[in-house]
Design a protein around this motif. Structure first.
Motif, mmCIF file in Angstrom:
data_model
loop_
_atom_site.group_PDB
_atom_site.id
_atom_site.type_symbol
_atom_site.label_atom_id
_atom_site.label_comp_id
_atom_site.label_asym_id
_atom_site.label_seq_id
_atom_site.Cartn_x
_atom_site.Cartn_y
_atom_site.Cartn_z
ATOM 1 N N SER A 1 0.832 -1.191 0.000
ATOM 2 C CA SER A 1 0.000 0.000 0.000
ATOM 3 C C SER A 1 0.871 1.246 0.000
ATOM 4 O O SER A 1 2.090 1.179 0.205
ATOM 5 C CB SER A 1 -0.902 0.004 1.238
ATOM 6 O OG SER A 1 -0.111 0.223 2.398
ATOM 7 N N HIS A 2 0.255 2.379 -0.223
ATOM 8 C CA HIS A 2 0.974 3.651 -0.212
ATOM 9 C C HIS A 2 1.603 3.881 1.158
ATOM 10 O O HIS A 2 2.749 4.312 1.252
ATOM 11 C CB HIS A 2 0.015 4.791 -0.562
ATOM 12 C CG HIS A 2 0.650 6.139 -0.524
ATOM 13 N ND1 HIS A 2 1.572 6.534 -1.454
ATOM 14 C CD2 HIS A 2 0.512 7.171 0.343
ATOM 15 C CE1 HIS A 2 1.974 7.766 -1.173
ATOM 16 N NE2 HIS A 2 1.338 8.167 -0.087
ATOM 17 N N ARG A 3 0.881 3.575 2.197
ATOM 18 C CA ARG A 3 1.389 3.758 3.563
ATOM 19 C C ARG A 3 2.619 2.878 3.808
ATOM 20 O O ARG A 3 3.599 3.315 4.402
ATOM 21 C CB ARG A 3 0.304 3.441 4.584
ATOM 22 C CG ARG A 3 0.796 3.556 6.023
ATOM 23 C CD ARG A 3 -0.321 3.440 6.996
ATOM 24 N NE ARG A 3 -1.105 4.660 6.870
ATOM 25 C CZ ARG A 3 -2.304 4.846 7.371
ATOM 26 N NH1 ARG A 3 -2.886 3.882 8.047
ATOM 27 N NH2 ARG A 3 -2.946 5.969 7.214
ATOM 28 N N ASP A 4 2.575 1.619 3.327
ATOM 29 C CA ASP A 4 3.737 0.726 3.475
ATOM 30 C C ASP A 4 4.951 1.291 2.744
ATOM 31 O O ASP A 4 6.071 1.261 3.257
ATOM 32 C CB ASP A 4 3.423 -0.661 2.938
ATOM 33 C CG ASP A 4 2.355 -1.378 3.740
ATOM 34 O OD1 ASP A 4 2.164 -1.026 4.931
ATOM 35 O OD2 ASP A 4 1.703 -2.270 3.176
ATOM 36 N N GLU B 1 6.450 4.259 4.640
ATOM 37 C CA GLU B 1 7.207 3.797 5.804
ATOM 38 C C GLU B 1 8.557 3.216 5.401
ATOM 39 O O GLU B 1 9.562 3.452 6.065
ATOM 40 C CB GLU B 1 6.407 2.763 6.604
ATOM 41 C CG GLU B 1 5.312 3.360 7.440
ATOM 42 C CD GLU B 1 5.843 4.354 8.470
ATOM 43 O OE1 GLU B 1 6.820 4.040 9.164
ATOM 44 O OE2 GLU B 1 5.286 5.454 8.548
#
Length: 91
Positions: free
Chosen positions: A10-13, A16
């Motif tokens: 995902s974009h969040r992964d 990070e």
């Protein structure tokens, strides 16, 4: 709505991973894989280049300082890896 599973991170992964990454590299067509220093190191090199371009310091001095900075960063990275490996062996 579809309940299909996601096939990639995902974009969040991704954010990070970038935030916690230590090294980045770019694959150039003829040269191959070239490492890119972290942003704070790039700022340091840009400041050195600016000082040399404005003739506040001489170019050879700027190159020596930059080389020392690269060597110190590599030694710091290598030391961190050795400490991590030692901690894994004792666990």
């Amino acid at each position: 709505m579809s309940d299909t599973p996601k096939t990639g991170p995902s974009h969040r992964d991704t954010v990070e991973r970038v935030r916690h990454a230590e090294r980045f590299a770019v694959n150039l067509p003829i040269i191959g894989r070239v490492g890119i220093p972290p942003p704070e190191h790039l700022a340091f090199y840009a400041a050195l280049g600016t000082l040399a371009a404005l003739e506040i310091i001489e170019w050879p001095v700027a190159v020596i300082i930059a080389a020392g900075h690269v060597l110190a960063a590599e030694e710091h990275h290598r030391t961190g890896q050795e400490i991590g490996a030692a901690l894994e062996r004792t666990s």
